[in-house]
Every structure is written in structure tokens, then in C-alpha cells.
Design an enzyme around this catalytic site. Structure first.
Site, mmCIF file in Angstrom:
data_model
loop_
_atom_site.group_PDB
_atom_site.id
_atom_site.type_symbol
_atom_site.label_atom_id
_atom_site.label_comp_id
_atom_site.label_asym_id
_atom_site.label_seq_id
_atom_site.Cartn_x
_atom_site.Cartn_y
_atom_site.Cartn_z
ATOM 1 N N GLY A 385 0.827 -1.200 0.000
ATOM 2 C CA GLY A 385 0.000 0.000 0.000
ATOM 3 C C GLY A 385 0.857 1.244 0.000
ATOM 4 O O GLY A 385 2.081 1.181 0.143
ATOM 5 N N PRO A 387 2.547 4.936 1.183
ATOM 6 C CA PRO A 387 3.166 5.335 2.461
ATOM 7 C C PRO A 387 2.148 5.973 3.401
ATOM 8 O O PRO A 387 1.194 6.624 2.964
ATOM 9 C CB PRO A 387 4.221 6.365 2.031
ATOM 10 C CG PRO A 387 4.453 6.123 0.584
ATOM 11 C CD PRO A 387 3.168 5.622 0.034
ATOM 12 N N GLY A 388 2.375 5.770 4.686
ATOM 13 C CA GLY A 388 1.570 6.459 5.686
ATOM 14 C C GLY A 388 0.266 5.793 6.045
ATOM 15 O O GLY A 388 -0.559 6.403 6.735
ATOM 16 N N VAL A 389 0.035 4.534 5.600
ATOM 17 C CA VAL A 389 -1.237 3.886 5.928
ATOM 18 C C VAL A 389 -1.100 2.916 7.100
ATOM 19 O O VAL A 389 -2.054 2.251 7.470
ATOM 20 C CB VAL A 389 -1.815 3.146 4.698
ATOM 21 C CG1 VAL A 389 -2.177 4.116 3.607
ATOM 22 C CG2 VAL A 389 -0.839 2.096 4.180
ATOM 23 N N GLY A 390 0.115 2.803 7.688
ATOM 24 C CA GLY A 390 0.286 2.013 8.907
ATOM 25 C C GLY A 390 0.799 0.615 8.697
ATOM 26 O O GLY A 390 0.595 -0.255 9.556
ATOM 27 N N LYS A 391 1.496 0.356 7.582
ATOM 28 C CA LYS A 391 1.998 -1.005 7.321
ATOM 29 C C LYS A 391 3.037 -1.424 8.360
ATOM 30 O O LYS A 391 2.971 -2.509 8.923
ATOM 31 C CB LYS A 391 2.608 -1.076 5.910
ATOM 32 C CG LYS A 391 1.651 -0.736 4.790
ATOM 33 C CD LYS A 391 2.271 -0.954 3.427
ATOM 34 C CE LYS A 391 3.496 -0.083 3.183
ATOM 35 N NZ LYS A 391 3.188 1.349 3.186
ATOM 36 N N THR A 392 4.019 -0.548 8.594
ATOM 37 C CA THR A 392 5.109 -0.903 9.515
ATOM 38 C C THR A 392 4.619 -0.988 10.959
ATOM 39 O O THR A 392 4.931 -1.936 11.688
ATOM 40 C CB THR A 392 6.243 0.132 9.404
ATOM 41 O OG1 THR A 392 6.670 0.219 8.049
ATOM 42 C CG2 THR A 392 7.418 -0.275 10.264
ATOM 43 N N SER A 707 -3.401 2.854 -18.718
ATOM 44 C CA SER A 707 -4.623 3.300 -18.051
ATOM 45 C C SER A 707 -5.186 4.605 -18.610
ATOM 46 O O SER A 707 -6.368 4.893 -18.444
ATOM 47 C CB SER A 707 -4.360 3.486 -16.548
ATOM 48 O OG SER A 707 -3.959 2.276 -15.977
ATOM 49 N N LYS A 750 -7.379 4.540 -7.056
ATOM 50 C CA LYS A 750 -7.790 5.579 -8.009
ATOM 51 C C LYS A 750 -9.106 6.227 -7.590
ATOM 52 O O LYS A 750 -9.262 7.448 -7.679
ATOM 53 C CB LYS A 750 -7.906 4.985 -9.410
ATOM 54 C CG LYS A 750 -6.559 4.578 -10.018
ATOM 55 C CD LYS A 750 -6.738 3.912 -11.375
ATOM 56 C CE LYS A 750 -5.386 3.538 -11.981
ATOM 57 N NZ LYS A 750 -5.519 2.850 -13.279
#
Length: 801
Positions: A385, A387-392, A707, A750
Site C-alpha cells: 500500500g 506510504p503512511g497507511v500504517g503497514k510498519t 490506463s 484511483k
């Protein structure tokens, strides 16, 4: 260049300077030999020596400027200032590279040497300090200030101290075989205590820095005390060396040489309180407290026996010692107990992360299987996903929920296979790979390891690290992961690996096949607002030294920050904006200024600056401009496609740093228009006599992919027909020469980007309907989706009538 050398008394004698001394009457050279009115003094920087007053010493010079200085000074009968260099490695010292305190000296005699160098016999007179450098070429000249020594108040105590120094110097001469007996004679025949002190300070085996400190000491008593302390240290070292020598001095032949060296080392280690026996005992003691199987035990015994057989002075001994240190530091069969409280785990995950329902559901399913099966075998999850969505941070929450240790391993920029597998221990500086080092750091063999930025591994000259990860991330192979440094298998099957990535495009297919991919899209407006209220505001208040009542941001204000001051899939920029507000509040608090804790939208704009425009209608309000939807490594985004007509011969021009696939989409769109111009209502004359130019703004950013096919088609038709595209409309899809519209990827990202940009309608391929139905309805409220199969349908929906 030949460097200046400090030639000791024994070298003077061995080189025949005793003959020179007989030819020279030192009483002929006094301070008033020429005159005492000399104002400017040549400065001679020397290294590896410090000159003291009333000491005669030879100085060898090889530089032209130094030879010129010495010859001119002798010719004119001038005094010269001798100062030491701070850094003996410098060939051409500047003013800052010299000590400011030195000794005024007179040149007694110059002796020319066969190789072109000269040796000047000099006698010191006074200590001095450089007042000002007046010339630097061809050599330094300076104004100086003469320094006076402070005489001792208690002359009897000073004389007794000098007697001790004299006796200690004679003992050192007896112990050190490198000092000739002539030094003994010289010391016994110096009657003046000051001269004796300066002679010993000059010729002792002190470091140059310590000699300089002695020269700068104005008190004769303090200078004598410091000299005496350093002489005592030298004397103790000589005594210890002689003791070691006496213990090992036996009749030795060639076969006994190795024994002799070992014995010396052991004697030194006995003095220091340690030795190879203590190393072995320490390792055996560590091993006795380890839980491991018989195979590991046999390997350890084999390696510890090899250490005992090795020479402690050899490089291989340290290599083997480091290897066994690492071997015994690994946790091997030490595991933490998994916590199978599903309800508690769900609370932990919900408290730490808002949203992310799919990943939380997958973690809880895994815990349920572990609880029922009682099997510690762990899956490899790949969170993908923007950056900044909380993966780590999700990895930390998973570790807390399972009751396991958490460690993070950053793989971004890794380009050496040995970083994963380690080096063979025979290499200098060898060490284990990062996987086993992380296991060692965690102290357990079943931690949660987050492999961060796995998509940013690079392929370098020393192998491919991503290929080395294939064994690590395969549940069937990592039962016996082989590290080159460890030289035996290590069980990684109970480690829970969670990998994170922004894009799957750069990850090898075999590596993807070994992982369970979980897509994490960006957050909606409501989710971002809730995350800010639950986590971000509290975090920034704590980090900026504020309390919970220092400021408040309501839902309207948070939504305004998200819409007008951020444009992202995650919440990192949102956190930065909240941090800026927190810093503003901290400033008002520090300045004791009154402010309203309820931050309004107007105050937000005052703190964060001018908000960005929300409406896109003005941007797309001319013919030929279409809003497209794109997927990037940082989430979804919108892009504009522009086209314009000009007189010409029907040619197509494309700009905007476009890739090959995107250029082909534009070519396909134009050919389709030429083939179906009657159905589209476009005159043949316009196609033949008008050039069309297609441009995608932000030309510095590379763009590629299929696309934008339907967006390019719509832009060209809009330009040829001179009709606008409907406002607040965006589209994405691939086109073919047959007029079909094909599905594309990244639909969720998108569509979220479209809602952030204020888009109200979207055109997608009918085959993408299933992707839209997987998205929560709340995410897409106020967004109308038009599904199409052919290009004619795209034109009908997009172009204003």
C-alpha cells in the site's frame, strides 16, 4: 622532503659529534653574541622534537626554505625561534599548524651532508611565545615575547626533587639497553639543576605533546614534578618488560620459538588478569545455559576444541572467538509463549489501528488456527500500500497481540546478498547476515520480524539479496536456513515475517509466490478524521509538551485540513499539519499569549497558509482537457491530459515525459478516430489539415502505462469537435484498435484519489465492476460510476452535448 628529526645524545655520539663538540667552544656562544636588540626572529617549525633552553641539539633539514633560514641566520648571527608542529605528517605547515611556544636558539655550526641536506648544531637559550607572524615567505618571521621561568620558593625541596630525577634517569639508562653509557656520563657531569631538568626533558622518551606541555610550563617546580611522574611511568614499563623477558629467557632454538612467543603473551595476559583459558571458560559457561539439540551441541564442541588448539596471538584466534561469541548469543530453541486470547488481540488491533479491517481479520484468523492446531508454523504476510497507511506500525501491533518480541529490519537500498546470508567467517570483518543478527537482537527464535520496504531491494555487484530472501520466506525451506557465517542450519519456521512494500512491480515473482499478499488502500475522509481524533492529535500534544486541553480540532476543521492542506492516501502529511498547529500553540503558550483553544477553520488557514483550491471545474472547463486517474507508488492520484489542434498535415505530437506504452495508447486513439470519424462527427478535412498535440502536465515526472487510453481518446475527440468534457468527471481504462475498453488495476486507490479531488463521476471498464463492489459503500458515497465496454460509450458519457 626530508622531515626534521630529533637526534638524541647517543646518535650525536655515534655519528661523531663528540669530535665536533671538541672543536667548538660553547662559551663563545652567548645570548649577547650579536646583540640583544633583535626584534624579528626567523621561525623554524620542526617535528618529532621539542627543544629546551641550555641544551645543545642537532637539527637535520632538507627543505630549501629551512636550509635557507639556517644558512642566513648563521651568516647574520641571528637567533632563530624553534617551534614544534602539531601534526608531524604535514610537509608545509601553516601558522595554525605550529605551537605558539618554543625556544630561542643560536646556530653553533652547520655541517653539510652528502645527500644535499644540512645538519645545524644549535643551542637553546630562552623560552618564547609568538606574538605576531610578520612574514611567511620564504620562511616564517615573527615578533616574539620572551617567557621567564618561575623560580622555586623552596630551593632545598627543588634540589632534592632534581636529585631524585637524576637518580631515576640513571636507573632508566641501566634498564634500557638502547641508551648508551655516554648518557650516564653526561647526566653525572651536569652541575646546574635547571640545565639538568631541561636536558632530561629533551632526551627522555616522552611523546612530543607531553614534551610541549613541559616546555609551556613556566614553573620549574611543576615542570620537574610532571617530568618525574612520566619518568616513573617509563621506569615501570621497563621493569615489567624486563620481568617478562627474564621469565621467558631460556635456551631457545628454532623449535622453541613458537613456545617462547606464546609464553610471553600469556605472561602479559596474566599481568592484565585474563587469557585464552578465560575465553574458553566463558564460552563453555554461556553454552551450558543454552537450550539446543545434540547436533548443535556437537558442532559447538568441535568449534571450541578448535579454539583451544589455536595460537592466541594469531588472527584466526580472534575470528574463531567472535564466531563462538555469536554462536552462543543466538537464542536457538528459546521461544516466547504465544497468547491465544482472540478477544484481547482484537482490542489491541482496534486500539492501535482504525480501519484496516481486512488485515485485522487475517491476523485474527491466523491466531484462531494457531489456537486450534497448536502449531507455531507462521505465514509470511506481505502488506502492500501507499506510504503512511500504517503497514510498519501494524507489525508492532501484531507482535503485541501475539505476545511475541518485535523487531524491524529495513531492506531499502540493500544490494549485497551477504547482508542476508552473511559472510564466510574466514574473511576479514566477517559477520552474520541481518536475519540472524535480528534473531539474536530479539533474544527469541519466534519473534515478529517486519521486513520493511522489501520492494526497494537493489541488485548489486555481489549477488541479488531478493533471491537470497527466497529461502528465508519459504515456510518449507526456512526450517534450516543456512547462513554462511553460522555454517549450519537455523530454524526460522516459527518466525512470523511481515513484509511491507509500496509496489509489487519491483518484487520478483518467485518471492511474491511465497507470500500472502494483503492490499492496503488509502484512507477515506471519515477514516482520516477518526485517526486524527484518536491518535494523531494526542501524539502531537505529547511530543510538543502540551496537555489535552491545549487545543481542540473538531470534525469540520479536520476535514478542512484534509481537503485543503493535504493530498495523500495515508496520514503522514495530516500528522505534519497537526504538528504545525501544535507548535503554534506551544509558541503562544511559551510567549504567555492568550489564544482560543478551539481552533477554527480561519485559524487553521492562518497557521498552515493558503489552502489549495478544491474545485476542478475551472481546470477542465475548456475543450481538449480530460481528468484521468493514475496509480503511483504512493497511492492513487489524478492527472490531466490536454490536447490542442493547429494547422498542419494531420501529425501527432506527444509531450510530458511519456513512456512507450502511453505513447502507443495515444497512437491507437488517433487511429481509431481516423477510422470512425463519421460516426464520431469529425470532418475528414480536420483530420487531414490539423495537427494534434497531446500533453500530460508535470513533464518532469515520468508517466507510463495503458490506463490513460480512454482519457487520451476523449481529449482528442473533445479537441476535434471543440466540445468540453463534463465537469467533475474522471476516467481510467485501456483501449484497443477494435474499439474495446479493457480493465486496469489499482481501482480502489484511483477511486479514493477521485473522491479526494472532488470528482463526482468516474468512467470505468465493465470488467472493473467486481473491483468496485469489493470497496466499502461508505468510501464511494457521492461518487457515480459509469461502466462501459466500448469507446463510443465513453464519448457519449464524457462529451457535453
Amino acid at each position: 622532503m626530508t622531515e626534521f628529526e630529533d637526534i638524541s645524545l647517543e646518535e650525536m655520539i655515534s655519528d661523531g659529534f663528540d669530535i665536533v663538540a671538541e672543536e667548538i667552544n660553547l662559551s663563545d656562544f652567548s645570548e649577547t653574541d650579536k646583540n640583544s636588540e633583535q626584534k624579528i626572529f626567523p621561525i623554524l617549525p620542526v617535528r618529532n622534537m621539542v627543544m629546551f633552553p641550555n641544551v645543545v641539539i642537532p637539527i637535520t633539514a632538507g627543505r630549501k626554505t629551512s636550509i635557507q633560514l639556517l644558512e642566513e641566520a648563521q651568516k647574520n648571527g641571528d637567533f632563530i625561534g624553534i617551534v614544534s608542529q602539531k601534526n608531524s605528517e604535514l610537509e608545509q605547515p601553516a601558522e595554525k599548524d605550529m605551537y605558539q611556544t618554543g625556544t630561542l636558539a643560536k646556530i653553533i655550526k652547520i655541517i653539510k651532508l652528502p645527500e644535499g641536506n644540512i645538519t645545524a648544531i644549535t643551542k637553546g637559550f630562552h623560552r618564547f611565545k609568538i606574538k605576531k607572524i610578520v612574514e611567511s615567505r620564504p620562511y616564517f618571521k615573527a615578533e616574539i615575547t620572551k617567557l621567564k621561568d618561575t623560580r622555586p620558593k623552596n630551593k632545598e625541596e627543588y634540589d632534592a626533587l632534581l636529585e631524585n630525577i637524576k637518580d631515576l634517569a640513571l636507573k632508566i639508562i641501566e634498564l634500557d639497553p638502547n641508551i648508551p653509557n655516554a648518557a650516564n656520563f653526561a647526566i653525572k657531569n651536569i652541575n646546574n639543576n635547571d640545565d639538568l631538568l631541561n636536558f632530561i626533558c629533551t632526551n627522555s622518551n616522552f611523546p612530543s605533546l607531553e614534551k610541549q606541555k613541559l616546555l609551556e610550563e613556566k614553573s620549574l617546580v611543576e615542570r620537574a614534578n610532571k617530568c618525574y611522574e612520566m619518568m616513573h611511568e617509563d621506569f615501570r614499563k621497563l621493569e615489567l618488560r624486563n620481568q617478562i623477558h627474564q621469565k621467558t629467557s631460556k635456551d631457545l632454538d628454532k623449535q622453541q620459538r613458537e613456545y617462547f612467543l606464546n609464553q610471553q603473551i600469556r605472561t602479559i595476559q596474566d599481568e592484565l588478569g585474563g587469557g585464552p583459558e578465560s575465553d574458553v571458560e566463558e564460552l563453555i559457561d554461556k553454552a551450558s545455559r543454552k537450550k539446543w539439540n545434540q547436533e548443535v551441541e556437537d558442532h559447538f564442541q568441535k568449534e571450541i576444541n578448535r579454539l583451544q588448539r589455536q595460537n592466541p596471538n594469531s588472527p584466526d584466534y580472534n575470528v574463531q572467538r567472535n564466531y563462538l561469541d555469536f554462536f552462543t548469543d543466538l537464542p536457538w530453541e528459546t521461544y516466547t509463549k504465544d497468547v491465544f486470547d482472540i478477544a484481547k488481540a482484537e482490542k489491541i488491533l482496534d486500539k492501535a489501528h482504525f480501519g484496516l479491517e481486512d488485515i485485522k481479520k487475517r491476523i485474527l484468523e491466523h491466531m484462531a488456527v494457531l489456537k486450534l492446531k497448536n502449531n507455531m508454523k507462521s505465514p509470511i504476510l506481505l502488506l502492500v500500500g501507499p506510504p503512511g497507511v500504517g503497514k510498519t506500525s501494524l507489525g508492532k501491533s501484531v507482535a503485541d497481540a501475539l505476545g511475541r518480541k518485535y523487531v524491524r529490519l529495513s531492506l531499502g537500498g540493500l544490494h549485497d546478498e551477504s547482508e542476508i546470508r552473511g559472510h564466510r567467517k574466514t574473511y576479514i570483518g566477517a559477520m552474520a547476515g541481518r536475519i540472524l543478527q535480528t534473531i539474536k537482537k530479539s533474544g527469541t527464535s519466534n519473534p515478529v520480524i517486519v521486513l520493511d520496504e522489501i520492494d526497494k531491494i537493489a541488485q548489486g555487484l555481489h549477488g541479488d539479496p531478493s533471491s537470497a530472501l527466497l529461502e528465508v520466506l519459504d515456510p518449507e525451506q526456512n526450517k534450516a536456513f543456512y547462513d554462511n557465517f553460522l555454517e549450519m542450519g537455523y530454524d526460522l519456521s516459527k518466525v512470523m515475517f511481515i513484509a511491507t512494500a509500496n509496489s509489487l512491480s519491483t518484487i520478483q515473482t518467485p518471492l511474491l509466490d511465497r507470500t500472502e499478499i494483503i492490499q492496503i488502500a488509502g484512507y477515506t475522509m471519515e477514516e482520516k478524521t477518526e485517526i486524527a481524533k484518536r491518535h494523531l492529535i494526542k501524539k502531537q500534544q505529547e511530543e510538543n509538551g502540551l496537555d489535552a486541553k491545549s487545543f481542540k480540532l473538531g470534525n469540520p476543521e479536520l476535514k478542512h485540513i484534509i481537503e485543503a492542506h493535504t493530498s495523500e492516501s495515508g496520514v503522514r502529511t495530516l500528522e505534519k499539519r497537526i504538528a504545525a498547529i501544535a507548535r503554534w500553540v506551544a509558541l503562544q503558550t511559551a510567549l504567555v499569549k492568550k489564544y482560543d483553544p478551539k481552533i477554527t477553520i480561519e485559524k487553521v488557514d492562518e497557521i498552515l497558509g493558503v489552502p489549495r483550491p478544491k474545485s476542478l471545474s475551472e481546470i477542465t472547463g475548456v475543450p481538449g482537457v480530460v481528468t484521468g486517474l493514475a496509480w503511483t507508488s504512493v497511492g492513487g492520484d489524478i492527472l490531466y491530459i490536454e490536447s490542442i489542434l493547429s494547422n498542419g498535415k494531420g501529425s501527432l505530437t506527444m509531450t510530458g515525459n511519456l513512456g512507450t506504452v502511453m505513447k502507443e495508447s495515444a497512437t491507437i486513439a488517433l487511429e481509431y478516430i481516423k477510422a470512425r470519424h463519421d460516426d464520431l462527427g469529425i470532418a475528414q478535412e480536420d483530420l487531414d489539415k490539423k495537427n494534434i498535440h497531446v500533453h500530460v502536465p508535470e513533464g518532469a515526472t515520468p508517466k507510463d502505462g495503458p490506463s490513460a487510453g480512454i482519457a487520451m481518446l476523449t481529449s482528442m475527440v473533445s479537441s476535434f469537435k471543440n466540445k468540453k468534457v463534463r465537469p467533475h468527471l474522471a476516467m481510467t481504462g485501456e483501449i484497443t484498435l477494435r474499439g474495446k475498453v479493457l480493465p486496469v488495476g489499482g481501482i480502489k486507490e484511483k477511486l479514493l484519489a477521485a473522491t479526494r479531488a472532488g470528482i463526482k463521476e468516474v468512467i470505468l471498464c465493465e470488467a472493473n465492476r467486481k473491483d468496485v463492489e469489493e470497496i466499502k459503500k461508505d468510501y464511494l458515497k457521492n461518487l457515480t460510476v459509469h461502466y462501459v465496454n466500448r469507446m463510443e460509450e465513453v464519448i457519449d458519457v464524457a462529451i457535453e452535448k
